[in-house]
Design an enzyme around this catalytic site. Structure first.
Site, PDB file in Angstrom:
ATOM      1  N   GLY A 211       0.793  -1.219   0.000  1.00 19.37           N
ATOM      2  CA  GLY A 211       0.000   0.000   0.000  1.00 19.37           C
ATOM      3  C   GLY A 211       0.825   1.268   0.000  1.00 19.37           C
ATOM      4  N   CYS A 212       0.175   2.364   0.415  1.00 19.72           N
ATOM      5  CA  CYS A 212       0.771   3.692   0.307  1.00 19.72           C
ATOM      6  C   CYS A 212       2.027   3.863   1.152  1.00 19.72           C
ATOM      7  CB  CYS A 212      -0.254   4.753   0.699  1.00 19.72           C
ATOM      8  SG  CYS A 212      -1.704   4.827  -0.383  1.00 19.72           S
ATOM      9  N   ASN A 213       2.160   3.093   2.220  1.00 23.51           N
ATOM     10  CA  ASN A 213       3.340   3.203   3.079  1.00 23.51           C
ATOM     11  C   ASN A 213       4.563   2.496   2.506  1.00 23.51           C
ATOM     12  OD1 ASN A 213       1.255   1.075   4.150  1.00 23.51           O
ATOM     13  ND2 ASN A 213       3.263   0.166   4.514  1.00 23.51           N
TER      14      ASN A 213
END
Length: 368
Positions: A150-152
């Site tokens: 994901g975004c992390n």
């Protein structure tokens, strides 16, 4: 980088830390304003329109479904979405890598380690193998694919890239975040998918990392060393951000809990304090904040909880305005803007911060 920071880095890591020596970004050639997207899909529902028009996003790079005979946008199968993910991912990945290597004054022949990050499609072999073939990188290049975090994930992967670079002095490591978010869209008219469809944009960002001692530094422009990483996972919010299978649509689908900005914001201070623990530095000592462009509410929650000014997150909000949420590579788009400002001075300190599923907050402490 100042001698004091090099000494601190050696105390924290036992070695001279790796350095970011180049960064490059890329977006699709097709971009749309929020109003244009609403018009493309004939969206009239006032609730959905409000989500699109009040998210502090002006324009995003997207690859929309092909037009049908009547001029409307078609509905793509999961197979067609996956092909979009691969084709456009390779194209953007190539552009960001080439821009990054130019910035680093390096060539494809210099690349010894390649890490590719994506969360918008699942393919085997992954983007590392595809880019090695596409770009002609050495077949002996070491590689790592980080998929689905994901975004992390950009900072998760940068931890691995930093470790490899630290173990292989003077050899070039490359991380490439490739996110074709429009290959993960479902257009079913629900608020769940409308929130996602209003937020994410397509983009790729590449960063070059190398470890070199002070005696081998030849550049004039200050470049950051990666001093320390930290993670914070919030297990009670594990289902708040998801990319999973939608049986009704027969496709993978994003889900974002409306409360997630406040959950992330509430844990931001704890995460920063843990990152700075043992350094002798306080939040007021941080000159540059590179925060993931997760969305207007996410940015506001983080900013308020950390006591940051709008000026301090200007690049984060600027990237959101011009590109939307670019998932794992968003923070590198913000870093690129900081580099272009030419305001960093030797001795400055900065924090990179990304947020994503888990729910997690990832951070890196950097020093110029």
């Amino acid at each position: 980088m100042g001698a004091t920071q090099v000494k601190l880095a050696e105390q924290l890591t036992g070695t001279i830390p790796p350095e970011i020596i180049g960064v490059g970004t890329s977006v699709p050639p097709t971009t749309y304003t929020q109003e244009e997207i609403l018009k493309e899909f004939s969206i009239t529902d006032p609730r959905v329109r409000s989500v699109f028009l009040n998210g502090a996003i002006e324009r995003r790079g997207l690859v929309l479904p092909p037009r049908q005979e009547d001029g409307s946008r078609g509905i793509e199968t999961q197979g067609e979405l996956l092909k979009k993910h691969v084709a456009n991912g390779i194209a953007m990945g190539r552009e960001s890598v080439e821009a990054c290597l130019k910035d680093a004054n390096a060539t494809l022949a210099d690349v010894r380690y390649l890490c590719c990050v994506t969360s918008t499609g699942f393919i085997t072999p992954g983007f590392t193998a595809l880019l090695i073939k596409e770009l002609g990188i050495s077949r002996h290049c070491s590689r790592l694919d980080v998929v689905g975090m994901g975004c992390n994930a950009g900072l998760n992967a940068l931890t691995a890239v930093s470790g490899w670079a630290g173990a292989h002095p003077d050899e070039l490591a490359l991380m490439v975040c490739i996110e074709v978010c429009s290959a993960a869209y479902i257009f079913d008219g629900t608020m769940r998918t409308s929130v996602v469809n209003s937020l994410f944009g397509d983009g790729s960002a590449a960063v070059a990392v190398r470890t070199a001692g002070p005696d081998t530094q030849t550049h004039v422009v200050p470049r950051p060393r990666l001093l320390k990483f930290s993670s914070c996972i919030i297990p009670e919010a594990v289902d708040s951000m998801r990319y999973d299978w939608d049986d009704d649509q027969g496709k993978f689908s994003f889900y974002l809990d409306p409360e997630i900005p406040y959950v992330v914001g509430a844990h931001a201070e704890l995460s920063v304090d843990r990152l700075l623990h043992g350094t002798g530095w306080r939040r007021s000592d941080i000159s540059h904040w590179i925060v993931h462009s997760g969305g207007k509410k996410v940015i506001d929650a983080v900013r308020i909880n950390l006591g940051l000014t709008r000026q301090q997150v200007r690049h984060t909000t600027g990237v959101l305005r011009d590109h939307g949420n670019l998932s794992s590579g968003s923070f590198l788009f913000s870093y690129r803007r900081l580099v272009d400002e030419s305001v960093v001075e030797p001795g400055d300190r900065g924090i990179f911060m990304t947020m994503g599923p888990g729910s997690t907050i990832e951070m890196a402490l950097v020093g110029w």
